[in-house]
Design a protein around this motif. Structure first.
Motif, mmCIF file in Angstrom:
data_model
loop_
_atom_site.group_PDB
_atom_site.id
_atom_site.type_symbol
_atom_site.label_atom_id
_atom_site.label_comp_id
_atom_site.label_asym_id
_atom_site.label_seq_id
_atom_site.Cartn_x
_atom_site.Cartn_y
_atom_site.Cartn_z
ATOM 1 N N ASP A 315 0.826 -1.206 0.000
ATOM 2 C CA ASP A 315 0.000 0.000 0.000
ATOM 3 C C ASP A 315 0.864 1.261 0.000
ATOM 4 N N VAL A 316 1.946 1.244 0.767
ATOM 5 C CA VAL A 316 2.826 2.407 0.816
ATOM 6 C C VAL A 316 3.440 2.672 -0.550
ATOM 7 N N TRP A 317 3.948 1.631 -1.199
ATOM 8 C CA TRP A 317 4.566 1.807 -2.511
ATOM 9 C C TRP A 317 3.533 2.201 -3.559
ATOM 10 N N ARG A 318 2.342 1.633 -3.474
ATOM 11 C CA ARG A 318 1.294 2.002 -4.436
ATOM 12 C C ARG A 318 0.951 3.477 -4.311
ATOM 13 N N ASP A 319 0.817 3.948 -3.067
ATOM 14 C CA ASP A 319 0.520 5.369 -2.850
ATOM 15 C C ASP A 319 1.684 6.248 -3.325
ATOM 16 N N LEU A 320 2.919 5.813 -3.039
ATOM 17 C CA LEU A 320 4.089 6.580 -3.444
ATOM 18 C C LEU A 320 4.145 6.713 -4.968
#
Length: 362
Positions: A315-320
């Motif tokens: 989720d963090v990488w997708r948002d980034l």
């Protein structure tokens, strides 16, 4: 509490003057003074072993102090107890709190540093270029088309990442350092290697340099005989840790003019931006830095390692990636941590990294 304009009274235009916060300034920070005493004792000990440097922007705009110690930006910039073995931490803490044992402390810290594989992958001995049979300091020729250059004025950072594989550069040990301020040698080497099209300025962080110094390097690369060098890359965390470098004052304006000149000459400036977490792109200053860099003709590419406790989540990488694509930043590299320093605190397994990548890409 994530400190934003609305809940701190701060304006998004931070002071132009950069002021680093190092170990001896720790207790000047109100959020640090509010931490439990045991936490502060550990922090003093950890800062005797690991390089530590932050600034007001990181402390006041990026860290959610209500979530400390689990906050990802706090994990990214402040050393953590599990970066040392329990017995090492206890020993260092004991010696830090006994001022008359400073020599013993230095010896213990030196032993810890040596046990942490300070130069993994032969990074000092391999890929070292030679000129007239002599090794060239402060350069590496890792790939056919690319030369890495370590300018001596850029061998620190606006803030240190606690996982950094180049931590030996920042612990005061001369035998661990590599850097160069030799534009003449750089020019001579590149003239003999017409296959080189890219020069990567790295460190540390080349964006701690004054614009006038960076201009000297760029004008060297734009000189006669180096027409084959057309890509100037700048590996930098300033876009996240001190975006004011690109937004405020004459230094920022001069820097952007320099980038425009390079772009107009038919060459390319690529900002290899180290973005580890979406929060680093939330502030107006960070987004303004991106806008100004792109307007000056720069390409911005993003890179970061997968770091446990910081961004080990799809989720963090997708948002980034989503934020970066929206802002015109090109997601470029997802790294795996190198076998150096406190790797066990930060490392994820290869299969877990692949799982995160696949989850983020869906």
């Amino acid at each position: 509490m994530h400190w934003k304009d609305s809940d701190t009274g701060l304006t998004d235009r931070m002071p132009e003057q950069f002021r680093p916060i190092i170990f001896k300034h720790l207790e000047e920070l109100e959020p640090i003074r509010d931490l439990p005493r045991g936490h502060l004792r550990n922090l003093r000990a950890l800062c005797a072993v690991f390089p530590f440097r932050v600034n007001r922007y990181v402390v006041e705009r990026l860290i959610d102090w209500d979530q400390v110690p689990d906050d990802p930006i706090y994990q990214l910039t402040f050393p953590q107890p599990s970066m040392l073995a329990p017995e090492e931490l206890a020993r260092v803490r004991e010696l830090v709190e006994a001022p008359d044992r400073s020599d013993e402390l230095k010896a213990v810290v030196r032993g810890i540093h040596q046990s942490m594989n300070p130069h993994p992958g032969g990074q000092v001995d391999l890929n070292v270029p030679t000129l007239d049979g002599e090794p060239v300091d402060g350069m590496q020729h890792k790939y056919r088309e690319s030369v890495l250059f370590f300018p001596s004025q850029g061998q620190t950072c606006h803030a240190y990442c606690s996982y950094c594989f180049r931590w030996p550069q920042f612990v005061g040990r001369e035998e661990y350092k590599f850097a160069s301020n030799e534009t003449k040698t750089l020019k001579a080497y590149l003239r003999r290697h017409p296959e080189v099209t890219d020069v990567l300025f790295t460190g540390g962080d080349p964006m701690v340099m004054k614009t006038a110094k960076l201009r000297l390097y760029f004008e060297t690369l734009m000189g006669p005989g180096l027409e084959h060098v057309v890509h100037y890359r700048l590996g930098t965390k300033a876009v996240a840790y001190w975006p004011q470098r690109f937004t405020e004052g004459e230094e920022a304006d001069d820097l952007l003019r320099l980038f425009e000149e390079v772009h107009e000459s038919g060459r390319q400036v690529a900002i290899m931006g180290h973005y580890s977490h979406p929060r680093e792109l939330e502030t107006k200053t960070a987004r303004e830095a991106v806008r100004r860099l792109r307007d000056a003709g720069c390409v911005i590419r993003s890179q970061a390692p997968v770091i446990k406790n910081v961004n080990d989540s799809a989720d963090v990488w997708r948002d980034l990636w989503s934020i970066q694509n929206h802002l015109g930043i090109v997601p470029y590299y997802m790294f795996i941590g190198r076998d150096t320093g406190p790797r066990n605190h930060f490392a994820v397994t290869l299969d877990r990294a692949l799982e995160i990548y696949r989850g983020a890409a869906m």
